[in-house]
Every structure is written in structure tokens, then in C-alpha cells.
Design an enzyme around this catalytic site. Structure first.
Site, PDB file in Angstrom:
ATOM      1  N   HIS A  66      78.653   5.617  44.375  1.00 43.13           N
ATOM      2  CA  HIS A  66      78.668   6.779  43.388  1.00 43.13           C
ATOM      3  C   HIS A  66      79.037   7.858  44.856  1.00 43.13           C
ATOM      4  O   HIS A  66      78.973   7.987  45.917  1.00 43.13           O
ATOM      5  CB  HIS A  66      76.847   7.277  43.108  1.00 43.13           C
ATOM      6  CG  HIS A  66      76.279   7.745  44.192  1.00 43.13           C
ATOM      7  ND1 HIS A  66      75.676   8.497  44.941  1.00 43.13           N
ATOM      8  CD2 HIS A  66      75.154   6.617  44.906  1.00 43.13           C
ATOM      9  CE1 HIS A  66      74.575   8.714  45.137  1.00 43.13           C
ATOM     10  NE2 HIS A  66      74.366   7.703  44.961  1.00 43.13           N
ATOM     11  N   GLU A 210      74.990   9.873  39.799  1.00 46.34           N
ATOM     12  CA  GLU A 210      74.455   9.207  40.199  1.00 46.34           C
ATOM     13  C   GLU A 210      72.793   9.329  40.508  1.00 46.34           C
ATOM     14  O   GLU A 210      71.976   8.597  40.214  1.00 46.34           O
ATOM     15  CB  GLU A 210      74.534   7.557  41.339  1.00 46.34           C
ATOM     16  CG  GLU A 210      74.330   6.885  42.055  1.00 46.34           C
ATOM     17  CD  GLU A 210      72.452   6.573  42.338  1.00 46.34           C
ATOM     18  OE1 GLU A 210      72.130   5.597  42.496  1.00 46.34           O
ATOM     19  OE2 GLU A 210      72.180   8.345  43.030  1.00 46.34           O
ATOM     20  N   GLU A 211      73.136  10.569  41.671  1.00 44.18           N
ATOM     21  CA  GLU A 211      71.252  11.042  41.561  1.00 44.18           C
ATOM     22  C   GLU A 211      70.778  11.565  40.132  1.00 44.18           C
ATOM     23  O   GLU A 211      69.419  11.998  39.915  1.00 44.18           O
ATOM     24  CB  GLU A 211      71.559  12.192  42.416  1.00 44.18           C
ATOM     25  CG  GLU A 211      72.216  11.790  43.492  1.00 44.18           C
ATOM     26  CD  GLU A 211      71.419  11.209  44.625  1.00 44.18           C
ATOM     27  OE1 GLU A 211      70.023  10.615  44.472  1.00 44.18           O
ATOM     28  OE2 GLU A 211      71.906  10.151  45.713  1.00 44.18           O
TER      29      GLU A 211
END
Lengths: 348, 345
Positions: A66, A210-211
Site C-alpha cells: 500500500h 489501506e490505512e
């Protein structure tokens, strides 16, 4: 390409979740020399680089990391010119007070700021850790001027560049997961160099968001439709204040090969064997449930993807002083090279 | 050199309590030629500049050279460097910082990290940090490696860059000491109505050790102490005490935590500033400490005036000050020397 140079380039820009275009462009530029097809940056800021398209009936390997990072997002500007912000991803509220940040309204000329902080002399006796919605960024301008420089939705990141420590270790921001991006880039470069001998398709994906729930990777993986995937992220290397038994990962000890119900056990075992056979130092990381990485999303793409996870050991994750070892990046890339080389001709 | 360049040059130098040599050298290199200078036993820099007249008793104007910092205590089994705190540091602002361990003439970079939020249990994130739980990570593999690099007693300074910020502001490290030094240097470059003794002191952060001994040597008739003054002027931050503001002028202090300053000098300075149309602010609350109390009780006692530089996020490596305030302070000092000289004659 050297891992340390990649870290320098990749951590210079902003890539806070949902606003990754600057880092996407930086990565796309690095991919140019070895991409077989035109590089794609999609609407989610995912970067897709094809090293070798799969031929009919061949397996198709996806190498993914990511590209987004945690940070702040501006929600409003107060009458005093302070920026109210919310966290994008898992910000550590304990260590934001009076730190330098950059507000990325204009990618070329970010605005320096400081996270607002009340010194003990002017605070009450019972000091507490600020709540997520209590944090503000001070940019030193009046509201009127601030409005011309900053817009709601602008992201902010720590104002630091990488710094080398002892033993090929580096500290900086966003090493989660630009370290992974660097490993995938290095693996891509090496696989492209032996493209003609490969027996599988190889695609690199630098996934966004992604986070905040892997939404970028989820859609890109659907489009790519791989049969196999290796995801690279960072994971915990124990520090003085953590249990070595629970977190045995060691920085500089090589990639941590993940075991989790969602990951392919066969693939993980194969990676372990491959590492031993080729003298690549490696460690294992056991996760009883989900992995908390893009692997969770990729494994369940379409009809399912055989997925492995390589984690680069990291200290102080989600802080501005994250530390990784560039040797671990190199070793992770090598392991992916060997796997890509074997796939279609014996690898699981 | 502009004021900003002067501040940058001074704050790039490191001066930890008891180890101010880099800052002192930098100041000496910036002093005008017509000043006499002397470094005393503890490292204070005493500078004398002739004016048009000699006052009956010395006029002393001071700024301190040291910055809050850390000191190496020992190295633990994992190669982590344990430290103690030198000066007024808020421990809550320590984790997440980059530092230099100053050892054998070298700056060794390191960080102060804490375990990630992912591994915290329950409400652990709400628990304020304790300095005892913190270590400096130099990236060492093991104890032996770190022990070779650093020794107990080594100073540790915070890494930070100083530069322009916002609307005529400056953001940077060690500003609480260096901007005062810069203003004092600017005064020494001017034609003065009376002789002055400018004192750049050591160890202010650890109990005004330098000022106690400097004042003994100078025996001033009146002393002006330049200090930074913490402000929290954004209501949204919720300060519990009324705070002066950034950009609204230097702060004349009635008192600090340990002492009340001279009332007569306070009012005379206030009148002087009003007459000269220089903006000033008043601080009557008992927060902050400074070199002032140490001069006050030195020898037979000295009348002290403390002039504060409004500082947001004071004592952190991300302190913010206003160039406007620093210019106002500079503008106030020259007539102040005249006033003090007349008063002492």
C-alpha cells in the site's frame, strides 16, 4: 535502485489516505524503466505496473504494497486561523503535541504548521491525552489568509525527511508502508530483468487507502484478477516496552513470513523454504485471525487468490519516528524475485 | 545579517545546560569589534560596550544560551539509551522526537519512540507518558555497540529546523534562548547612551547557575533579563490561565513562579514604552521561571526588570515567536538603556 534512495524519494511527498496522487506519480515514474505496458494510475490513485502479462493458462502473480500513509485531514478553519483536523488512519494521539507538520494544500509548496499544544504552566493540574477531535494545526496565519492557503480536505503529514541511524537503519515518516513500496519496486526491477525466462504473469500494485480499510487495493485487485499474490507491509519489531514473546520480530532479521487463516499456508511454507535455500534471512509472524493488511482484501478477490504476506520489521509504527532496516527491504525484494522466478515452474 | 538569519544561526548551534560552547562561539563570532569580552569559569560570556556616558553602577542586560535538553544516564541490554531530563521539559512532548546524542565532538542521531498504538491494551492510550519508560534508539543492535558510541553524561539535544513561519513568525528549536541572544546582539551593534554589560548566561534551565555567578561579578545597579514567556493565546486550546498573545509586543512581568520583580522598574518601563509607542503586554500570573530571581538576590540585591518574548509551544523544538515582538523588544531596549542610565546617575 538502492533501497535507501527509494525511501528518500518515496517519503518526500504526501500520500495520506485518499489523497495519494503525489506519491502515486512518484512511484509511477520509478516504474517507467521496467514496466512492459503503460503504467496505470486509476481513479483511486492505485498504481498498476505490468512486468509481464500472463500468457494463456499461466499463473498471474500480484506483488502489492500500500502506498498511503496515516495523517490528518483539515475539517474547518477557526476564527483564529487554526486548522481543525481529524485523523486519517491510526494516528497516535500521545505524540502529536507541538510537532512540525506540513499541510499539503498545494503539493509543490506545502504550508508548515505545528500541532497545537497547551504547555503545562497554562493547563490545569490533570493533564490528559488530547482526544482525536481536539487536535488543531497552527499555521501562523489569520483566518482570512489561511482560507487562501488551505482548503477543507487538505491533508497534513509530519514535516521530516529520512534520517539514517546505525546499522543501515532509517527513521522517518510513512516508512509504513513506503518500505513495502520500495521492496516491491526492487522486486519488479529484478523480475523485469529476467522477464524472458518467467513462466507467470507479474503485476505490481501500489494500493491506496489501506490505512482506512483497503478500499483502493480491493478494487484494483479485482481488475488485475491475479491467481497468486504477495503483499508487503510492515509489522512490529519488539522494543524495550513490548513483550518479546508476543512480538518476536527483530529489525534487521529479514522479512517476516506471515501465517494466518486468510493466507495460503502452502505459499507461506514455500516462501520459508525458498528463503532458507537461498540464504535469505527470514522470520515468521503468526496472526490467529486477519492480518490487518491488504492481504485480507486480496485473498478474497473474485474467486479467491492464493496470498502470502511478507512484513518488514518496524519499530514505533504509526509515529513520526518509525524505524526500518534497509537490509530487510532488500531481502524482502529478493525473496519475491525467487518466488516470481519459480512460479509456473514448480512453485506453489 | 537580518534578525531572522541571526536567530537561525544561533538556534542551529546546540547549547545544553553546562555545555554551551557552540552557542558561545557563535555569539562571539557575531559580536561587534568595539566590545570587550570575557568568558568566566562557568562559561558565561560577559561583554562590555561603551556608551556616551558611564552610569554610576553597571547596567546589566542578559539572555541565556542554554536550551532544555537531556543527558545520557546509561545503556540498557537492548542498546537503548536511558536519559535524565535537564531543564524545563514537558515529558509528554518527548516521544516521537529526533535527538542528537553529543558524544566526543559528534552528533549521533537517534529517536525517542514508544510502542505502537496497535499493541496498547484497553485505555492504555489515555495514560500520560512517564520519562522513566522512554529510551533513545540509535539503531544499535546491542548494548556493546551503544556503549561504544555514548557515555554517561553526554548531552542530548533536540533536532529541529528554524525558519520563517506563517505571518512574520519564526518556528524552530531552542528559540526560547536564542532569540533573546539575537536581540541582545542587535543592541550591541548600536550607539548607546550609557555603557552596558551584556551577559550571555549558562545553565539557566537547571537553576540559573550561570546568572548567580555572573551577577556576582557584574554587581549591577539594575538588571534587564530577556526571557521567553510561554503563551497559549488560542482560546480553542483551552488555557486555564489568561495568557499574553503572540505579536502584541514584549511582555513586562510583574512576577514569575519564584519571585516578584521590581515594581518601580516595571512602571517606569511601561511608561517608557507607552511614550515611545512601542506595544507591550503585562504578565501578572505566576507562571514561568527565569534568570531574574537569581540576579535579584545576588550580592546586596538588584532591581530587576524581566522582558518576555511571547512564545507559543515554548520549550519544545517547535517554538513559535513573532518577528514583530522581537523588533518591538529591540526598539524598547535602546531608550531603556537611557532611562536606566539616568536613573542610576
Amino acid at each position: 535502485m538502492e533501497a535507501i534512495d527509494l525511501i528518500e524519494i518515496l517519503t518526500k511527498t504526501n500520500g495520506v489516505s485518499g489523497d495519494e496522487s503525489a506519491v502515486s506519480e512518484a512511484i509511477a515514474e520509478l516504474c517507467v524503466p521496467f514496466s512492459e505496458l503503460p503504467i496505470e494510475i486509476d481513479d483511486f490513485h492505485n498504481v498498476i505496473c505490468t512486468i509481464r502479462p500472463p500468457r494463456e493458462g499461466e499463473p498471474h502473480l500480484l506483488l502489492e504494497a500500500h502506498l498511503d500513509e496515516i495523517g490528518f485531514m483539515v475539517t474547518s478553519i477557526s476564527d483564529e486561523g487554526l486548522l481543525h483536523v481529524v485523523p486519517c488512519g491510526g494516528i497516535d494521539r500521545r505524540l502529536q503535541a507541538a510537532t512540525s507538520v506540513l499541510v499539503w494544500g498545494r503539493p509543490k509548496t506545502p504550508i508548515p504548521g505545528v500541532v497545537g499544544y497547551l504547555p503545562p504552566e497554562l493547563d490545569g493540574p490533570n493533564r490528559t491525552i488530547p482526544k482525536a477531535d481536539e487536535m488543531v494545526i497552527d499555521i501562523g496565519f489569520s483566518k482570512e489568509k489561511a482560507k487562501t492557503l488551505v482548503t477543507c480536505g487538505d491533508r497534513a503529514t509530519p514535516d521530516i525527511t529520512p534520517l539514517q541511524l546505525r546499522n543501515s537503519r532509517v527513521t522517518g515518516k510513512a516508512l509504513d508502508n513506503r518500505s513495502g513500496c520500495a521492496a516491491v519496486l526492487l522486486a519488479g526491477e529484478m523480475l523485469a530483468a529476467c522477464r524472458d525466462r518467467l513462466k507467470c504473469g507479474v503485476t505490481l500494485l501500489f494500493g491506496s487507502m489501506e490505512e482506512v480499510g483497503s478500499s483502493g487495493t480491493r478494487t484494483a485487485a479485482y481488475k488485475i484478477a491475479p491467481t497468486h499474490a504477495i503483499v508487503v507491509d510492515v509489522s512490529f519489531s519488539a522494543t524495550h516496552d513490548m513483550s518479546m514473546q508476543k512480538y518476536p520480530g527483530k529489525i534487521g532479521g529479514g522479512p517476516m513470513i506471515g501465517y494466518s487463516p486468510v493466507l495460503s499456508k502452502d505459499l507461506s511454507r514455500y516462501l520459508e523454504t525458498l528463503a532458507r535455500k537461498n540464504g535469505i534471512p527470514c522470520q515468521t509472524e503468526v496472526m490467529g485471525g486477519r492480518t490487518g493488511t491488504d492481504a485480507d482484501a486480496i485473498a478474497v478477490t473474485r474467486g479467491g487468490v492464493k496470498t502470502g504476506l511478507l512484513s518488514i520489521p518496524q519499530r514505533y509504527m504509526h509515529t513520526p519516528v518509525e524505524i526500518i532496516d534497509t537490509q530487510d527491504i532488500r531481502q524482502t525484494a529478493l525473496l519475491m524475485l525467487f518466488y516470481g522466478y519459480d512460479l509456473g515452474g514448480g512453485a506453489i | 545579517m537580518t534578525l531572522m538569519e541571526q536567530i537561525q544561526a544561533l538556534s542551529d548551534a546546540v547549547g545544553t545546560p553546562g555545555d554551551e560552547i557552540e552557542v558561545r562561539r557563535k555569539i562571539m563570532s557575531l559580536l561587534p569589534d568595539d566590545c570587550t569580552r570575557r568568558t568566566d569559569t562557568l562559561g558565561n560570556l560577559l561583554v562590555e560596550k561603551k556608551g556616551a556616558q558611564a552610569p554610576a553602577k553597571p547596567i546589566m542586560i542578559s539572555a541565556h544560551m542554554d536550551e532544555p535538553s537531556l543527558m545520557v544516564e546509561n545503556v540498557d541490554m537492548t542498546g537503548g539509551v536511558k536519559f535524565s531530563v535537564s531543564g524545563e521539559i514537558d515529558v509528554q512532548t518527548l516521544p516521537g522526537r529526533r535527538v542528537w546524542v553529543l558524544s566526543k565532538g559528534e552528533r549521533i542521531p537517534g529517536v525517542i519512540g514508544i510502542k505502537p498504538i496497535h499493541v496498547l491494551k484497553g485505555s492504555e492510550i489515555e495514560i500520560p507518558i512517564s520519562a522513566d519508560d522512554l529510551f533513545i534508539d540509535l539503531g544499535c543492535e546491542r548494548k556493546e555497540e551503544a556503549s561504544k558510541l555514548t557515555n554517561p553524561g553526554d548531552s542530548v539535544a533536540f533536532i529541529g529546523e528554524t525558519g520563517p513561519f506563517g505571518d512574520r513568525l519564526v518556528r524552530g528549536r531552542a528559540l526560547d534562548s536564542r532569540s533573546g541572544c539575537a536581540v541582545l546582539l542587535a543592541l550591541l551593534e548600536q550607539e548607546l547612551p550609557f555603557d552596558i554589560t551584556a551577559v550571555f548566561t549558562v545553565q539557566r534551565e537547571t537553576g540559573s547557575t550561570g546568572m548567580k555567578t555572573a551577577a556576582f561579578q557584574v554587581q549591577p545597579g539594575a538588571a534587564v533579563v530577556l526571557e521567553s514567556c510561554p503563551v497559549a493565546d488560542h482560546p480553542v486550546l483551552g488555557a486555564k490561565k489568561e495568557s499574553p498573545k503572540l505579536g502584541e509586543g514584549p511582555i513586562i512581568s510583574l512576577r514569575e513562579q519564584r519571585s516578584f520583580y521590581d515594581k518601580e522598574l516595571f512602571f517606569q518601563c511601561k511608561e517608557l514604552a507607552e511614550g515611545e509607542e512601542i506595544p507591550i503586554q503585562i504578565k501578572s500570573a505566576a507562571f514561568g521561571t527565569g534568570d531574574g530571581a537569581a540576579v535579584q538576590t545576588s550580592g546586596n540585591g538588584t532591581r530587576v526588570l524581566e522582558l518576555g518574548i511571547p512564545s507559543r509551544y515554548a520549550l519544545t523544538p517547535c517554538c513559535i515567536q513573532s518577528l514583530k515582538d522581537l523588533e518591538s523588544l529591540s526598539a524598547l531596549l535602546l531608550p531603556l538603556v537611557g532611562m536606566l542610565g539616568e536613573k542610576l546617575s
